[in-house]
Each structure stands twice: as C-alpha cells, then as structure tokens.
Design an enzyme around this catalytic site. Structure first.
Site, PDB file in Angstrom:
ATOM      1  N   SER A   1       0.832  -1.201   0.000  1.00 57.28           N
ATOM      2  CA  SER A   1       0.000   0.000   0.000  1.00 57.28           C
ATOM      3  C   SER A   1       0.868   1.253   0.000  1.00 57.28           C
ATOM      4  CB  SER A   1      -0.907  -0.004   1.230  1.00 57.28           C
ATOM      5  OG  SER A   1      -1.717   1.142   1.235  1.00 57.28           O
ATOM      6  N   GLY A   2       0.573   2.175  -0.925  1.00 59.78           N
ATOM      7  CA  GLY A   2       1.327   3.415  -1.041  1.00 59.78           C
ATOM      8  C   GLY A   2       2.480   3.356  -2.002  1.00 59.78           C
ATOM      9  N   THR A  19      -2.026   2.299  -8.197  1.00 63.90           N
ATOM     10  CA  THR A  19      -3.168   2.924  -8.885  1.00 63.90           C
ATOM     11  C   THR A  19      -2.691   3.900  -9.951  1.00 63.90           C
ATOM     12  OG1 THR A  19      -4.539   2.678  -6.900  1.00 63.90           O
ATOM     13  CG2 THR A  19      -5.253   4.287  -8.538  1.00 63.90           C
ATOM     14  N   ASN A  33      -1.156   5.911   2.727  1.00 60.77           N
ATOM     15  CA  ASN A  33      -1.432   6.358   1.363  1.00 60.77           C
ATOM     16  C   ASN A  33      -2.652   7.271   1.408  1.00 60.77           C
ATOM     17  OD1 ASN A  33      -1.698   6.697  -1.343  1.00 60.77           O
ATOM     18  ND2 ASN A  33      -2.016   4.549  -1.858  1.00 60.77           N
ATOM     19  N   SER A  42      -5.507   5.404  -1.108  1.00 58.65           N
ATOM     20  CA  SER A  42      -5.331   3.956  -1.042  1.00 58.65           C
ATOM     21  C   SER A  42      -6.555   3.244  -1.604  1.00 58.65           C
ATOM     22  CB  SER A  42      -5.104   3.529   0.405  1.00 58.65           C
ATOM     23  OG  SER A  42      -5.009   2.122   0.492  1.00 58.65           O
ATOM     24  N   SER A  43      -6.327   2.271  -2.487  1.00 60.75           N
ATOM     25  CA  SER A  43      -7.427   1.470  -3.026  1.00 60.75           C
ATOM     26  C   SER A  43      -7.882   0.494  -1.948  1.00 60.75           C
ATOM     27  CB  SER A  43      -6.971   0.692  -4.264  1.00 60.75           C
ATOM     28  OG  SER A  43      -6.586   1.559  -5.284  1.00 60.75           O
ATOM     29  N   GLY A  92      -2.382  -3.455  -2.045  1.00 66.10           N
ATOM     30  CA  GLY A  92      -1.058  -3.982  -1.742  1.00 66.10           C
ATOM     31  C   GLY A  92      -1.019  -4.682  -0.399  1.00 66.10           C
ATOM     32  N   GLU A 120      -0.579  -5.323   3.342  1.00 68.97           N
ATOM     33  CA  GLU A 120      -0.856  -4.388   4.420  1.00 68.97           C
ATOM     34  C   GLU A 120      -0.440  -4.979   5.761  1.00 68.97           C
ATOM     35  OE1 GLU A 120      -4.918  -3.231   4.276  1.00 68.97           O
ATOM     36  OE2 GLU A 120      -4.649  -1.905   2.548  1.00 68.97           O
TER      37      GLU A 120
END
Length: 1040
Positions: A97-98, A102, A147, A150-151, A348, A350
C-alpha cells in the site's frame, strides 16, 4: 543514462549494488528500472515531467530496450504484442500500500488510449475507459496512514480490442471492498472519498435536496481528525466525478439516485438506539431521535414505520452490526473472439497496528499474486529450461506455495476452518475459532499463536491474547481474531432486506433483490471468505491464460514525502518481492523463446530456402534460417519444441530484418500492381483514341455542313432585309405626309377657336376665376381636415383650427356633425346590458352629482345588482321561491332601530313592483312593500350610507312606519328605486329628498334624523345614537 537501466547488466550483482543503483536513479528522477521485461517503479510522491504527450510519441512503436526504462515501454510492448501477434496480454501491478499501483494503472491505460486508433466511436470508448477511474476511486479509495489515495478494493479491467487494435469496451471486476470502513475508520484515516467530495463540492441546492449540510462534524461516519488532506481538493474532485459519471454513461436520474444513497448512508450513521424494557422482561431497541430516520426514509422512499420496525426487530445487536454487501465479480462473455488486455490494480500488502479480517484477505490475495509471479518468472522459467533440454544450473528461491496452502487448503486451511466454525451449530465465537487454529495449525512453521499444541500451558509473551501471527512472504503479520466470524458470515437479516426492497427508490431495489418476498431463499448464502477465495481462483486462471507483463511498485519511505529513500524499507521490499532471484534467473536464462512453428512462420521470408514454403520439420527450417542469417551460436539454443534467444538485441535484429523484408515485399507488390495498372490504362487509352477519332470526324463533317448552311441563311437574310427596309421607307414617307396634313388642319382649327373664345372671355373671366379659387381653397381645406382628423374618442375635444374666416360657420358645423357621428359610432358598440348600466349611471349622476358626498366614490364601481347571487345560492333558495318576480337588486342592508340607533342585518330585495326585507340568517320575510306605497326617499349630503324609505300615509304598509336603512350600495339602491318608479305609467315619480336633517315616521311618532360631522369614538366609521325620543344623531367622519 544514470546508473544501470537493466538490473540484468548490473556488475557486480549484490543486494547492496542493487539498492545503490535504485537510489542513484531515484535521486536523479529516474524512477523506472528493468529486470529484463519486468519494470520496477519507485513512487516519487510528486509529479514528474516524464508523462507528457511528447513522451508518448517518443516511446510509440519502439523496441523495449531501445530507450531508457519507462512504464510506457512496457505498455507499448504489451499493446503491440496484442495487436501484431494476436496474444492476449495482462499487466500485473503489485506492491504494498502506497507504492503507486493505482497511478501506474492510470498511466498504462492513458498510454494505450493515446496510441490506439482514432474516430468518434473509438474516442468515446477510450474516454469512457479513462473516466471510469475517477468514479471507482471516489467510491473505493480512501486515505490511510500509508497512502492518501489507497485502493480499498481490488480492480481488474479487461480491455477488449478489435483486429485493428482499436478498443471496443471493457469489463471491470471488483474484489472485496473494505465495507467496514464505512462505519469505522482507524485513527488518522478517512472514510471513502465520495462522502467528503459530496459535502465539499455539491451545490447548496443539491445539498438541500439531499437534506445534508457541509459540516463534517454532524455525521458520525466521518472521522474529523483527517477530514482534510493536503493536496486533495475534494470540491474539484466531486466535479470531476460528476463529469466522469456522465461520460461513462450514467443518466442524470441515475446520478441523483447514487447521491441519494450516499446521503442515506450518512444519515444512517446518525441513527442511535436506546434500550427499552418490555412487560415480559425482554429488552428491545428503539430509535432515539427519529429526525435522521425520517429524512433517510424520504430520500429512499421507504415508509418510516416499516424501516423503524426492521431496525427495532433486530434488538440492540442491530447497532453493532457492520453491514456489507456480497462480493460481486462481474464476468462478461463475448460471442466473438476479441483481443484482450487485462490491467490488474489490486490492494497492496498491508501490515497495520490492528490487522483484522480485511487485512487477512488482502494479504492472502497478495500471496496468490506472488505465487503466480514465482510460477511464471522463476519456477516456470527454470522448469521450462529443464523440460526443453537446455543446460541449466538451478537457482534457489523462496516458494510461498506453503503459505497459500496454509490459508486456502480445503481440509485444514484457515479459511476452511473459519467456514466450518461459521456453519457449526452451537455457540460460535472468535475465541473458539482461535482454539481450532491452535489445534490444527500449531505445528505449521509459518503459523504462530500464544498457545501451541506441544506446549499448551506455556505462553508466548510477544503475542497478545486473541491473536495469531502468519509468516508471509513480505514479513510477519499479527492478526486480531475479533470480528473474523461476523465478517465472514456477511449476513443481513431478512426483515431488513425486505424493508429495503419495499422502497420506491429503484437503486435500493436492485441492491437488495433478496428482499423480494416472492423469491425467499432459505438456503444459507456463501461466506465472504469462500466467495473471495473463489474469485481469486477465477482471477488466477484468467491471468494464466494471458501473456504476463509485470510492474513491481516500491515505496521509498513511510512518510509519503519526495526525495527520501529509506534503504531498510526498500531492502525489505526487494527481498520479499524476490527481485534478486528474478535478476539471477534472467541473467542465467534467455530473453526470448518461441515454438518452432510460429517462429518459422514469422521469419521465413528472411531466407530463400524457407520462403515461401518449407517442406521439412519446423526445427530444421528454423536452424536453416538462423544459419543463413549468420546468428552466432552462443546466442541460440534449440530445445525440444522451442528456440531460445539469449540477448534481446538478437530479437531486435530479426525484427529489423523482417521489417526490411516486408518493405521489399511491399515494393515488389507495388511494382507488379503499377505495371498492371499502366498496361490497363494504355489499352483503355488506345480504345478511347479510336472512339475519339470516329467522333471527331463526324463532328468535323457536321461543322462543315453547319458552316455552309449558315452562309446560305446569311445571304437570304440580307436579301429579305433589303426588301423590308425599302418597304419601310415607303410606309414612313406616306405616314409623314398624312401627319403633315393633320397638323396643318389642327393649327387652322385652333386659330378659328381662339378667335371665337376671345369674344366671350372678357365678359365671364372674373366669375370663373373666383369660382375656381374658392373651389381650390375648399379642396385644400377638406384635404387638410382629412389629414388632421382627431381620434374617435367622444371625450376628445381637439379640432383643427380654421384656415380662413369665411369658413367659420362651416367649420363649427362640421365639428358638431363629426362629434355626433363619432358618438353614434361609440354608442353602436354597446350591448343592451351595457346601455342599461350607463343609463343607470347617468340617472345616478342627475340625482346625486354635486349633492351627495358619497357619489364620486361610486362612479368607478359597476352596478352589479344581485350581490348575493340569490338564484344560485342554496342558502336563499326558500327566499327566492317566495319572490315571484325577477329580482333587480339583492343586497344586505342594516335596519336602524330607533330605540338605540343600532343596526340589524336584513336582506333587501327589489323587484319591478315591490321591495322586500328579510332576515339574513333564516331568510324569513320581515316586510314586503309595494312600490306604489313608497312616496319618497330621504338621504343626507354626507358620505354616509343612511337612507329613509317614506311610505304613503294610510296605506297598509305604513302601519309600522317608515324604514331607516344603511347600505354600502346606497347610490345604486336609490337609483334603481327611482328608475323602477319612473318606468311605470300608473305610478308617480319617486321623490328624492337630499338633506342633512329629515323626519322619519316610526309608528305614531315622528323622529328627526340629524347628520353631523366629526370623528366618532369608535374610529372612522359612521355611528348612530339616540339623543332623545325625537332625535337620532348620525355622526359622519370628516373625509380628507
């Protein structure tokens, strides 16, 4: 080039040199690096000028290694392989993540949209594919501690292309939206973007319709500590989302339905419950404040009682439930075969302070993606060398299949045991689930818990209670089991689903089909874990059918700041992503491989022996081809079914030779075509020349004939012209002679007439001149009068001035005649009713003008007559039937009592022969007086409405005396009484007495009614008071 662009060429190869190369390139804004065909992307946390349209053109149709590393190079390679070689592609974007996954997916899609075909329909499809990102991010992305965008869901998009490489459309599949974020967010994080965008960017009118306010603090679902994010403009993003929804295909009413649903979710968060005790001893829950519930029901079109009952039926547990929708993976099956490029942008890996069921599922998906990467890049490649008989030294790497098996094994996997606990009868809690894990998985080398099977009574103090730990490929993650069972059940009570299905909101009905009473399904729905496991399996099978292209995203620091490269963090990511093993495999292996048949088919035109057809085995044809091209032996290896090429430059050499050969073949085809075209053109010209010659000879003869014919006609015309001119000269001479004789005769007759006229002119000349002058003056006068004629209005007094004194009498008479004429024209426009009204108004003027102060205010009021509509009003039906004659006037008057001067309401009716006084409430007739018994009417000169009707002495009607009345329509009443008496031949004219003091006969006594001026005590109204037995004093207020 800064550093080494391809890690395969890095010397010496070690983990430190690998990291140093990444750092060096990152410091110089080179964020992309290759490992063969794999792209490493380091998130710069800022905008860089390397994504311009000029860069797109620079990388368009270029070989992969021709320019410096860039994500555009990988996107171009995937697109050209799909377009030219008809190979389905997928682009796998992975990282924690981050790391920028995306943004990487957006860049890939924007590049493909820029380089594919043009056209109205194609551009529309491209725009829809690109604009789907803002919509998905608004409803699926949120700010986390790692993030700002973040998705919180997984997204896989399959873009379909036609045979030309133009996009036809796309299919987007969503995986595991983090639904619990709606009701609760960790500290320092936000809810989904759409809530903040709606409150910040919607217009005041929109918020009013949605019953919302801009203050975030009013809504329990919105965290306040991170409501605003630096660099995020929620208002501008909301306008972008609205525009994107229209481009994607949302109708305006559908957009409004979505916004209403978002507003309803915010209202739902504000609903609070209070416990109440019932008479039977059980507790139930009730809505504490029903205002938000009412507004929510208005937005969704649900009856408030229905929704409140559904909430209350769930008791106190309803407040603790975190509602989530079922996993929905959309799959589209095309009837025709299209080329497909898949882009995977999924959450991602986590590791948070508090990891729950969502992080467990997310990390499981990342384990599967790491597994497919290992299989396709490390294990599959090495196994392929062995399978094809290529000399190979095996390279060790970590295979995470054992971790995937720990989670997804159908017998003793964690997901299987979680499903078993959810379906098991009896008391099921998160602790019983953890006990089962401790029993089954305690000996697994990647599983840790506070209690183990071998040492059940020994404690592990590094683990908290109600937690377990898994050694993932990316590191150890501690999971808290609280909520695992409830989130896996993913249940929604049937009564609440049915309440939502009863809504008039179309979108709500679609979201809750299970609430349809006609389709009640008693079968238990699958758990969230089972659905996600099936979806991930489908995704993995889909990815394995396509040619993979990898983008490995790396996060340089945890501060989300630019220019910071944390070596320990990057080293950890390099290790668990297996990038070093990937470099070693690529360095020891071959860059390109292809089966012999398609390889021979693609490059056979490069050798005369294999072109156009090779009659032997495909491998021998490839060997002949490579020998003819003098490719070095160390660059090639021949497997059992494939040829392996070590260096990409050799592949570029083959492609360049093929391109040149295709150009030569195209030139040959063009030469043959041009020769055929020229021969065909020559034969056509030859045939045309014969036809043209024949037509020209015909044309020449026709032209010669026309020339002879025109010469003959010319001679004939000259001859005829000479004869005609000769005849014309003779006729003109004859005509001149006749005209000369006529002229001479005329002059002679004129001389004779003038001689005779002179004899009589002197005697009558003066009179004729005078008459002519007068005639001209009169004509001029009448023409001027015609031009300056006044208007047709009878009240217009304008009239043109007379020009001469002798016309004074005629001028006045003409003015009088014109005035009478236009008055007659004006009167002819009147209807009979209008004439009667004007006659009444004229008669009222004769009676009251300059005599009664009330008269001027009545001039503008039309005489209506029947003010009570007595013939239509059912209240006065009995009274109307009692009067046989036509009612000329019906009004409410006040009858004055001599005893106290007070008035009593009475209905006054006037007919041709009598007037009637009746009670206003009951309609009972109080008095009916024939008009012959009425001798006179007395009124004052003031602006009051009092009048006295005096009766003939000795008549039967005069037994009770005269009537003293008061009315607002005094002028109209007396005028109609006067007209009614005057139209009858056998009655005397009614006398109208206008005086400020008159006598009224009340039975045997005569009372004087006196009118004085002055303001009464009770305001500006007229008042009547009794002074003594012989005097009534009426006080009339002074008018301004």
């Amino acid at each position: 080039m800064i550093g080494v662009g391809d890690m395969v060429l890095l010397e010496p190869l070690s983990e430190d040199s690998f990291l140093e190369n990444l750092r060096n390139r990152f410091d110089h804004n080179e964020i992309y690096t290759y490992i063969g065909s794999v792209v490493i992307s380091v998130n710069p946390y800022r905008s860089l000028p390397i994504f311009t349209p000029e860069k797109v053109e620079e990388y368009r149709n270029r070989n992969f290694y021709e320019l410096s590393p860039h994500i555009y190079a990988l996107a171009d390679e995937a697109y050209r392989s799909l377009r030219d070689q008809d190979k389905d592609q997928c682009i796998l974007i992975t990282g924690e993540s981050g790391a920028g996954k995306t943004e990487a997916s957006k860049l890939v899609m924007s590049y493909v949209a820029a380089v594919c075909g043009k056209g109205q329909e194609v551009n529309k499809v491209k725009e829809q594919l690109l604009q789907s990102n803002p919509v998905l991010e608004a409803f699926g992305n949120a700010k986390t501690v790692r993030n700002d965008n973040s998705s919180r869901f997984g997204k896989y998009m399959d873009i379909e292309f036609d045979f030309k490489g133009d996009p036809l459309g796309g299919v987007i599949s969503n995986y595991l939206l983090e639904k619990s974020r709606v009701v609760k967010q960790p500290r320092g994080e936000r809810n989904f973007h759409i809530f903040y965008q709606l409150l910040s960017g919607a217009s005041e009118d929109t918020l009013k319709k949605l019953k919302l306010g801009r203050d975030f603090s009013k809504y329990n679902y919105l965290s306040l500590d991170s409501a605003t994010v630096n660099g995020l403009d929620d208002a501008a993003n909301f306008r972008t989302v609205r525009n994107a929804m229209q481009i994607v295909g949302f109708m305006e009413d559908e957009v409004q339905s979505v916004l209403e649903l978002v507003a309803a979710v915010l209202k739902l968060g504000n609903i609070e419950f209070k416990p109440e005790s019932r008479c039977n001893g059980f507790d139930e829950s009730r809505v504490k404040d029903k205002n938000d519930l009412k507004e929510m029901c208005e937005l969704l079109g649900i009856e408030q009682s229905v929704l409140e009952r559904a909430f209350s039926y769930r008791t106190v547990e309803a407040k603790m439930e975190k509602v989530s929708t079922t996993l929905n993976v959309a799959q589209a099956q095309a009837k025709t075969r299209h080329k497909v490029m898949g882009v995977l942008d999924i959450y991602g890996f986590e590791i948070f302070e508090d990891n729950s069921f969502e992080q467990f599922i997310i990390n499981y998906c990342n384990e599967k993606l790491q597994q497919i990467f290992i299989e396709l890049t490390l294990r599959e490649e090495q196994e392929e060398y062995v399978r094809e008989g290529i000399e190979w030294t095996n390279i060790e790497y970590f295979n995470n299949a054992i971790i995937c098996d720990l989670i997804e094994n159908n017998q003793n996997g964690i997901l299987a045991m979680l499903d078993e606990e959810c379906l098991r009868p009896g008391t099921v809690t998160d602790d019983t689930f953890l006990d089962k894990l401790n029993t089954v998985c305690a000996e697994h080398q990647h599983f840790e818990s506070r209690l183990s099977k071998n040492s059940k009574f020994l404690t592990d103090h590094s683990l908290p209670h109600s937690c377990f730990r898994i050694q993932h490929y990316a590191g150890k993650v501690l999971y808290r089991v609280e909520g695992f069972v409830d989130k896996n059940n993913d249940l929604l009570y049937r009564d609440l689903s049915q309440a939502m299905y009863k809504a008039n909101h179309s979108l709500i009905k679609q979201l809750f089909p299970e609430g349809n009473p006609a389709k009640v399904n008693l079968k238990r729905p699958p758990t969230a874990g089972f659905q996600f496991k099936a979806s991930v399996g489908t995704l993995m099978r889909n990815l394995q059918t396509k040619n993979p292209n990898y983008i490995r995203c790396i996060k340089p620091n945890d501060k989300k700041a630019a220019h910071i490269f944390t070596e320990s963090l990057v080293r950890h990511q390099v290790r668990y992503l297996g990038l070093m093993e990937n470099v070693r495999v690529r360095r020891a292996g071959y860059a390109f491989r292809q089966p012999y048949e398609p390889c021979l088919e693609r490059y056979k035109m490069l050798c005369k022996q294999t072109w156009p057809h090779w009659r032997g085995p495909a491998r021998e044809g490839v060997e002949v081809l490579m020998a003819d091209l003098q490719v070095p032996a160390e660059e090639l290896s021949y497997g059992r079914s494939k040829i392996f090429i070590r260096n990409p430059r050799t592949l570029f050499f083959l492609e360049e030779r093929r391109r040149q050969c295709l150009q030569d073949l195209a030139t040959l085809i063009q030469k043959i075509y041009r020769g055929w075209k020229c021969r065909t053109q020559f034969l056509l010209l030859k045939k045309s020349q014969v036809v043209v010659a024949a037509w020209y000879r015909r044309f020449a003869q026709q032209k010669k004939y026309q020339k002879i014919k025109s010469a003959t006609i010319m001679v004939q015309s000259f001859t005829r012209g000479w004869k005609a001119r000769k005849l014309l000269r003779e006729l003109k001479y004859q005509k001149r002679c006749e005209e000369a004789v006529t002229t001479i005769a005329a002059f002679w007759h004129g001389t004779q007439v003038r001689r005779e006229y002179r004899k009589f002119f002197r005697a009558n000349a003066g009179r004729k001149i005078y008459d002519f002058t007068i005639q001209r003056i009169m004509q001029k006068y009448f023409l001027g009068l015609k031009k300056n004629m006044p208007s047709m209005s009878p009240i217009d007094k304008n009239w043109p001035a007379r020009p001469y004194l002798f016309l004074d009498g005629a001028h006045r008479e003409l003015r009088r005649i014109f005035h009478h004429w236009r008055c007659k024209k004006y009167r002819s426009q009147f209807t009979e009713e209008k004439k009667a009204v004007y006659e009444e108004k004229l008669e009222a003027s004769e009676i009251f003008k300059d005599k009664k102060a009330l008269y001027p205010s009545s001039v503008s009021q039309p005489f209506k007559g029947d003010y009570l509509e007595i013939s239509k009003n059912p209240k006065y039906q009995k009274l109307h039937s009692a009067v046989d004659e036509k009612v000329l006037l019906a009004d409410v008057v006040n009858k004055i009592n001599r005893a106290n001067g007070k008035g009593a309401a009475r209905i006054f009716l006037l007919t041709k022969n009598s007037f009637v006084l009746a009670d206003q409430k009951t309609g009972q007739v109080k008095a009916s007086v024939p008009l012959p018994d009425l001798t006179s009417v007395s009124v004052s000169t003031q602006s009051d409405g009092f009048f006295a009707l005096k009766l003939k002495e000795g008549s039967a009607s005069a037994a009770k005396g005269d009537f003293l009345l008061s009315s607002e329509h005094l002028i109209e009443i007396i005028t109609k009484l006067h007209r009614t008496g005057g139209t009858s031949a056998d009655r005397e004219q009614l006398n109208i007495d206008i005086s400020d003091e008159f006598l009224v006969q009340f039975k045997q006594d005569k009372v004087c009614v006196k009118f004085i001026q002055g303001g009464p005590k009770n305001g500006n109204s007229v008042s009547c008071k009794r002074k003594n037995n012989r005097l009534l004093e009426v006080s009339v207020p002074t008018t301004a």
